[in-house]
Design a protein around this motif. Sequence first.
Motif, PDB file in Angstrom:
ATOM      1  N   ASN A 466      -0.076  26.892   8.176  1.00 49.67           N
ATOM      2  CA  ASN A 466       1.276  26.935   8.723  1.00 49.67           C
ATOM      3  C   ASN A 466       2.268  27.362   7.644  1.00 49.67           C
ATOM      4  O   ASN A 466       2.849  26.536   6.946  1.00 49.67           O
ATOM      5  CB  ASN A 466       1.652  25.556   9.280  1.00 49.67           C
ATOM      6  CG  ASN A 466       2.955  25.564  10.041  1.00 49.67           C
ATOM      7  OD1 ASN A 466       3.697  26.543  10.038  1.00 49.67           O
ATOM      8  ND2 ASN A 466       3.248  24.467  10.699  1.00 49.67           N
ATOM      9  N   ILE A 467       2.486  28.665   7.510  1.00 56.64           N
ATOM     10  CA  ILE A 467       3.360  29.180   6.453  1.00 56.64           C
ATOM     11  C   ILE A 467       4.820  28.847   6.715  1.00 56.64           C
ATOM     12  O   ILE A 467       5.658  28.970   5.812  1.00 56.64           O
ATOM     13  CB  ILE A 467       3.190  30.696   6.291  1.00 56.64           C
ATOM     14  CG1 ILE A 467       3.563  31.413   7.594  1.00 56.64           C
ATOM     15  CG2 ILE A 467       1.777  31.045   5.867  1.00 56.64           C
ATOM     16  CD1 ILE A 467       3.556  32.921   7.472  1.00 56.64           C
ATOM     17  N   GLY A 468       5.155  28.411   7.936  1.00 54.87           N
ATOM     18  CA  GLY A 468       6.530  28.051   8.228  1.00 54.87           C
ATOM     19  C   GLY A 468       6.900  26.660   7.775  1.00 54.87           C
ATOM     20  O   GLY A 468       8.078  26.300   7.806  1.00 54.87           O
ATOM     21  N   HIS A 469       5.931  25.870   7.328  1.00 56.48           N
ATOM     22  CA  HIS A 469       6.215  24.502   6.909  1.00 56.48           C
ATOM     23  C   HIS A 469       6.589  24.469   5.431  1.00 56.48           C
ATOM     24  O   HIS A 469       6.015  25.202   4.617  1.00 56.48           O
ATOM     25  CB  HIS A 469       4.993  23.616   7.159  1.00 56.48           C
ATOM     26  CG  HIS A 469       5.319  22.164   7.160  1.00 56.48           C
ATOM     27  ND1 HIS A 469       5.447  21.435   6.009  1.00 56.48           N
ATOM     28  CD2 HIS A 469       5.560  21.315   8.178  1.00 56.48           C
ATOM     29  CE1 HIS A 469       5.737  20.188   6.318  1.00 56.48           C
ATOM     30  NE2 HIS A 469       5.820  20.086   7.623  1.00 56.48           N
ATOM     31  N   PRO A 470       7.564  23.635   5.033  1.00 54.07           N
ATOM     32  CA  PRO A 470       7.975  23.589   3.613  1.00 54.07           C
ATOM     33  C   PRO A 470       6.840  23.301   2.644  1.00 54.07           C
ATOM     34  O   PRO A 470       6.846  23.809   1.523  1.00 54.07           O
ATOM     35  CB  PRO A 470       9.017  22.469   3.597  1.00 54.07           C
ATOM     36  CG  PRO A 470       9.583  22.465   4.971  1.00 54.07           C
ATOM     37  CD  PRO A 470       8.435  22.808   5.887  1.00 54.07           C
ATOM     38  N   MET A 471       5.844  22.524   3.039  1.00 53.72           N
ATOM     39  CA  MET A 471       4.761  22.216   2.119  1.00 53.72           C
ATOM     40  C   MET A 471       3.808  23.392   1.926  1.00 53.72           C
ATOM     41  O   MET A 471       2.976  23.371   1.015  1.00 53.72           O
ATOM     42  CB  MET A 471       3.973  20.991   2.602  1.00 53.72           C
ATOM     43  CG  MET A 471       4.743  19.695   2.476  1.00 53.72           C
ATOM     44  SD  MET A 471       3.704  18.234   2.662  1.00 53.72           S
ATOM     45  CE  MET A 471       2.670  18.336   1.208  1.00 53.72           C
TER      46      MET A 471
END
Length: 701
Positions: A466-471
């Motif tokens: 999930n590249i959209g997540h900050p982590m």
Amino acid sequence: MTWDFLRSIEFRSPLGSAAWLALAAVPVGIVALYFLKLRRRPVTVSSTLLWRKSLEDLHVNSLFQRLRRNLLLFLQLLVIALAMLALAGPRMKGTSGRSQRFVLLIDNSASMSATDVPPSRLEQAREEARKVVRNMGADDLAMVVSFADSARVVSNYTGDKRLLLRRIDDIEPSQSSTSLREALQVAAGLANPSKQIGEGVVASDQVTPKLFIYTDGGFADVEGFSLGNLEPEVVVIGPPPPPYSPPGEGSADADARADVHNPSDNVAIVALQGRVSDDRPDVYQLFGRVHNYRAEPVKTEAQLFRRPIDKPGDAGALVDAVALEIPARTDQAFKFDIPETQLAEFEVRLPVEDALAVDDRAFAVVGNARKAQVLAVSAGDRYLLDAFNTPTAVDRADVRVVTPDEAKEEEVARDIRGGRYDLVIYDGWRPEAPPEANALYLGVFPPGTEYDKAKSVESPVILDWNIGHPMMQYIRDLSLVYVAKANIVEPPSGATTLIESNLGPLAFVIPREGFTDAVVTFPLLDGKTPNTTWFRYISFPLFLFNGIEALGNVRGDETEITAGPGKPIALRAETAEKTIQVTSADGSKTDAVERNPQGTFVYNQAATTGLYTARWANDGLLPFAVNLFDFRESDLAPRGLIPAGVPESQAESYKIKIGYSPVAGVSNLPVVKLDWWKHIAVAGLAVLLIEWYIYNRRVYI
């Protein structure tokens, strides 16, 4: 009630206009025959006194006198009328011919505010639910549940259509993410026929409830969930998918199929983060990323607005802009340099017309930096400890490392219980109770029975992350990482998957009473032997650094997992006071938040994106940002509908898995028609038999 009944009646005749004109002439012909069939016979009479009787017979043949006293004529006209009514095909719209119970789950998450289905997806979902209510029979019962990241019972079981329609109208859009599991749990619990008592109505235990789910499918599959006696049917809200396009010639995979995620009319800010420049300590930098979900490239710009801290809800002033040219279905990064170190609030806007407005804006707080207080519990994993010694990690966090035995000692345990740390990392050691802090679990699960069914797998292959997540920001090389062993479990309700493999999720985050737990399901070491090659790649220290930024409450940092719409937010106000004041994003209200026993202030009213402000004493100030940053919500392509032309072998991949089997969605529910023509035809036949009996018995009235 009468108007609803009349509106539910419709006619569908198999005859055309010419046939109806011919049929309309039949009753006219019958009446005419009654005047033509009278025959007078010559009769010899002995007196002219009978002439007066003959003149009276002429009066009897008049229209009024003739029709007034002939029962056979009326019966014959009634037979023709019933036949014409039967041929008109009357029927009542409904769902079935017997008493039914309905459970209506209506998705009101952020993506349901999309306007690609006018006036909005939520309004269409409400209208589809209204159809079921309007077509309910007199003995039918229905209940309504709305859901986003949590579920809310809008109406218990009732047969009152007006009440149900009013409750459906009251469902408001939200800006939260979607979790179907909790809604299913609520529905399954309330649908128990032996326990459920509606609003003045006790549900019958003889009817299996019908579950209707109105959603665009923007959630993870709900696997391993028992629906009990519920029969699910998914009504997918949104534009239909384009027809299936088979792979081109020369495809390496003969069974390849088109991407399930179709393009959609949306351009979204999916990440925004502020940090001090590595080259210039007096300059803050805002890094962000915009994703284009459309099938064609987009030209727009990212506009930076400075927002005044002392004026909540103010639109702010434009201070900078960056031109963006984003290819179809990809993303583009942007950066703003902010030449100051003072505490400041900023907003980034995309001046683009698309179907969802909430993700065209993002918010950030910079300045007044604060280091994260991190505790790492590890048996001596040098790969993990070396990552904490990088210059960037040292600048952003104070890290204390203890062994599992030291973590059990009273001093350390007291600090963990008392909220001394912002982030606690458990490397291969599972605590008995969760910490009063955000937590990162490496190779172990958080305390709780929901993880007892984990299964061990070998050599899972990383397929997506999930590249959209900050982590997961700026992480690109996970496809090269090898994992020997992992423990796979179905993430609890509300979890967000970070890393997905062919055997299940390898990393996910889950909110916990104002905190957040991040879980990596595979250990870094198997004894003293590496269990993965992740250490060899730049993504490993980057993941840990992102974890510190996202979970460490670094002042000036803005993250989705600690500040998402509708989720509780733990505020660490540096004050001894028992209460702080939090002002909403639009400045319309201020809530008093009390300190909990762990010393943290938990704010539960951040329902919308924006910039919030916490204040205490005379000069205590803690602004924080709330953003959507949810890839599933911004991806407006509806999920669950099977495109036209899809091969049977690939159709299942388009379905939504609810419980133990995939469910194919429908665009709208087919309404069962209760035909009346058969009953009317039987009534006409009965009248015809009565007419035949009277005629043969020569009964005249």
